[in-house]
Design a protein around this motif. Structure first.
Motif, mmCIF file in Angstrom:
data_model
loop_
_atom_site.group_PDB
_atom_site.id
_atom_site.type_symbol
_atom_site.label_atom_id
_atom_site.label_comp_id
_atom_site.label_asym_id
_atom_site.label_seq_id
_atom_site.Cartn_x
_atom_site.Cartn_y
_atom_site.Cartn_z
ATOM 1 N N GLN A 1 -13.189 -34.136 -3.645
ATOM 2 C CA GLN A 1 -13.829 -34.370 -4.942
ATOM 3 C C GLN A 1 -15.087 -33.527 -5.101
ATOM 4 N N ILE A 2 -15.812 -33.314 -4.023
ATOM 5 C CA ILE A 2 -17.017 -32.482 -4.079
ATOM 6 C C ILE A 2 -16.634 -31.014 -4.279
ATOM 7 N N ILE A 3 -15.602 -30.551 -3.564
ATOM 8 C CA ILE A 3 -15.122 -29.184 -3.789
ATOM 9 C C ILE A 3 -14.671 -29.017 -5.236
ATOM 10 N N GLY A 4 -14.054 -30.064 -5.784
ATOM 11 C CA GLY A 4 -13.557 -30.013 -7.150
ATOM 12 C C GLY A 4 -14.605 -30.265 -8.215
ATOM 13 N N THR A 5 -15.857 -30.405 -7.817
ATOM 14 C CA THR A 5 -17.008 -30.644 -8.710
ATOM 15 C C THR A 5 -16.893 -31.968 -9.462
ATOM 16 N N LEU A 6 -16.048 -32.878 -8.972
ATOM 17 C CA LEU A 6 -15.935 -34.202 -9.577
ATOM 18 C C LEU A 6 -17.034 -35.135 -9.078
ATOM 19 N N ASP A 7 -17.667 -34.753 -7.983
ATOM 20 C CA ASP A 7 -18.790 -35.502 -7.423
ATOM 21 C C ASP A 7 -19.784 -34.491 -6.875
ATOM 22 N N ARG A 8 -21.045 -34.897 -6.802
ATOM 23 C CA ARG A 8 -22.084 -34.002 -6.297
ATOM 24 C C ARG A 8 -22.523 -34.449 -4.904
ATOM 25 N N VAL B 1 -21.858 -23.720 -7.358
ATOM 26 C CA VAL B 1 -21.603 -24.747 -8.367
ATOM 27 C C VAL B 1 -22.723 -25.785 -8.433
ATOM 28 N N ARG B 2 -23.537 -25.899 -7.416
ATOM 29 C CA ARG B 2 -24.631 -26.865 -7.454
ATOM 30 C C ARG B 2 -25.735 -26.438 -8.413
ATOM 31 N N GLN B 3 -25.719 -25.183 -8.827
ATOM 32 C CA GLN B 3 -26.725 -24.684 -9.759
ATOM 33 C C GLN B 3 -26.284 -24.800 -11.223
ATOM 34 N N LEU B 4 -25.064 -25.309 -11.445
ATOM 35 C CA LEU B 4 -24.541 -25.410 -12.812
ATOM 36 C C LEU B 4 -24.956 -26.727 -13.453
ATOM 37 N N SER B 5 -25.181 -26.672 -14.765
ATOM 38 C CA SER B 5 -25.454 -27.899 -15.526
ATOM 39 C C SER B 5 -24.156 -28.697 -15.680
ATOM 40 N N THR B 6 -24.267 -29.891 -16.207
ATOM 41 C CA THR B 6 -23.078 -30.729 -16.404
ATOM 42 C C THR B 6 -22.064 -30.045 -17.307
ATOM 43 N N ASN B 7 -22.508 -29.459 -18.402
ATOM 44 C CA ASN B 7 -21.593 -28.764 -19.315
ATOM 45 C C ASN B 7 -20.988 -27.523 -18.661
ATOM 46 N N GLN B 8 -21.801 -26.787 -17.927
ATOM 47 C CA GLN B 8 -21.292 -25.607 -17.227
ATOM 48 C C GLN B 8 -20.271 -26.001 -16.166
ATOM 49 N N LEU B 9 -20.521 -27.118 -15.490
ATOM 50 C CA LEU B 9 -19.578 -27.605 -14.483
ATOM 51 C C LEU B 9 -18.234 -27.946 -15.115
ATOM 52 N N SER B 10 -18.255 -28.604 -16.263
ATOM 53 C CA SER B 10 -17.016 -28.968 -16.948
ATOM 54 C C SER B 10 -16.203 -27.728 -17.304
ATOM 55 N N GLU B 11 -16.895 -26.710 -17.816
ATOM 56 C CA GLU B 11 -16.208 -25.467 -18.172
ATOM 57 C C GLU B 11 -15.674 -24.764 -16.931
ATOM 58 N N PHE B 12 -16.484 -24.734 -15.866
ATOM 59 C CA PHE B 12 -16.051 -24.102 -14.618
ATOM 60 C C PHE B 12 -14.819 -24.808 -14.068
ATOM 61 N N ARG B 13 -14.856 -26.132 -14.074
ATOM 62 C CA ARG B 13 -13.745 -26.936 -13.544
ATOM 63 C C ARG B 13 -12.455 -26.652 -14.316
ATOM 64 N N ASN B 14 -12.565 -26.580 -15.634
ATOM 65 C CA ASN B 14 -11.394 -26.351 -16.471
ATOM 66 C C ASN B 14 -10.777 -24.979 -16.238
ATOM 67 N N ARG B 15 -11.614 -23.994 -16.034
ATOM 68 C CA ARG B 15 -11.125 -22.611 -15.960
ATOM 69 C C ARG B 15 -10.798 -22.141 -14.546
ATOM 70 N N HIS B 16 -11.462 -22.717 -13.546
ATOM 71 C CA HIS B 16 -11.345 -22.179 -12.186
ATOM 72 C C HIS B 16 -10.646 -23.105 -11.192
ATOM 73 N N LEU B 17 -10.476 -24.382 -11.552
ATOM 74 C CA LEU B 17 -9.903 -25.342 -10.621
ATOM 75 C C LEU B 17 -8.719 -26.060 -11.265
ATOM 76 N N GLY B 18 -7.699 -26.304 -10.465
ATOM 77 C CA GLY B 18 -6.562 -27.104 -10.910
ATOM 78 C C GLY B 18 -6.390 -28.284 -9.971
ATOM 79 N N PHE B 19 -5.927 -29.416 -10.499
ATOM 80 C CA PHE B 19 -5.832 -30.649 -9.718
ATOM 81 C C PHE B 19 -4.409 -31.213 -9.749
ATOM 82 N N VAL B 20 -3.950 -31.650 -8.568
ATOM 83 C CA VAL B 20 -2.668 -32.350 -8.448
ATOM 84 C C VAL B 20 -2.941 -33.638 -7.682
ATOM 85 N N PHE B 21 -2.549 -34.773 -8.287
ATOM 86 C CA PHE B 21 -2.822 -36.079 -7.692
ATOM 87 C C PHE B 21 -1.536 -36.701 -7.160
#
Length: 218
Positions: free
Chosen positions: A45-52, A65-85
């Motif tokens: 979850q930390i790698i996935g920026t879902l938790d800090r 990624v620790r230097q990104l704001s909440t909005n920047q993190l959301s955009e980064f997560r959407n564009r750079h990370l994919g999740f399978v549960f």
């Protein structure tokens, strides 16, 4: 691709991660294994920026990624990370292709381009004839392949999977495991997979063993 340095995380008085250092190369398929409570899912979850984390540094695809704001993190997560549960988490009111397209819509991809990408991925998954079926009309294996296609639709650098085959039977489990390597070879993604499945862990390029919030063996 992924550099993790001295990551620590506590929940109240319980220290879940005790200083994790880890490097994962681009295009590597890595499994993280260990007993329940070892900290595997928290690390994912930390790698996935879902938790800090409380301390430490995470660099993914050249971005701290620790230097990104909440909005920047959301955009980064959407564009750079994919999740399978473990449980596909498909939206029941949408059919397969619509579920795959949702992250592309969020990223602002034009509808025609998003649909073309979703069709390409469903074809690769062998699901072209199931594109207009809703989740309740799909088998467990088909649902999970749709979920993998959804994770890939924005062409992310990293796919993070948490017990992805945990709810599948033996045949579908084997097919999903092979799919991860086919996808890596076709699209070049990096895979980080938390699993209790020894048959999957033995297939991956590298297995990270965790115990009591620390990496036990690499």
């Amino acid at each position: 691709m992924i550099d993790i340095k001295n990551i620590k995380k506590s929940f109240g008085s319980l220290q879940v991660l005790k200083g994790i250092d880890l490097h994962i190369d681009k295009g590597e398929v890595v499994s993280i294994v260990g007993p329940s409570g070892a900290g595997k899912t928290t690390l994912l979850q930390i790698i996935g920026t879902l938790d800090r984390p409380d301390e430490g540094e995470i660099i993914i695809d050249g971005v701290n990624v620790r230097q990104l704001s909440t909005n920047q993190l959301s955009e980064f997560r959407n564009r750079h990370l994919g999740f399978v549960f473990q449980f596909h988490q498909l939206l029941p009111e949408f059919n397969a292709i619509e579920n795959v397209m949702i992250p592309a819509y969020i990223a602002g991809t034009p509808p025609q381009q998003a649909r073309q990408r979703a069709e390409e991925l469903l074809a690769f998954m062998g699901l072209s004839d199931r594109a207009k079926h809703k989740p309740n009309e799909l088998s467990g294996g088909e649902k999970q392949r749709v979920a993998v296609a959804r994770a890939l639709v924005n062409n992310p650098a990293v796919i993070l999977a948490d017990e992805p085959s945990g709810s599948l039977d033996t045949k579908n489990k084997s097919e999903l495991h092979q799919l991860f390597f086919d996808l890596r070879d076709r699209f070049g993604q990096t895979f980080v997979i938390v699993t209790h499945d020894e048959s999957l862990a033995t297939l991956t390029d590298r297995t990270i063993h965790m115990r009591d919030g620390e990496i036990n063996k690499i």
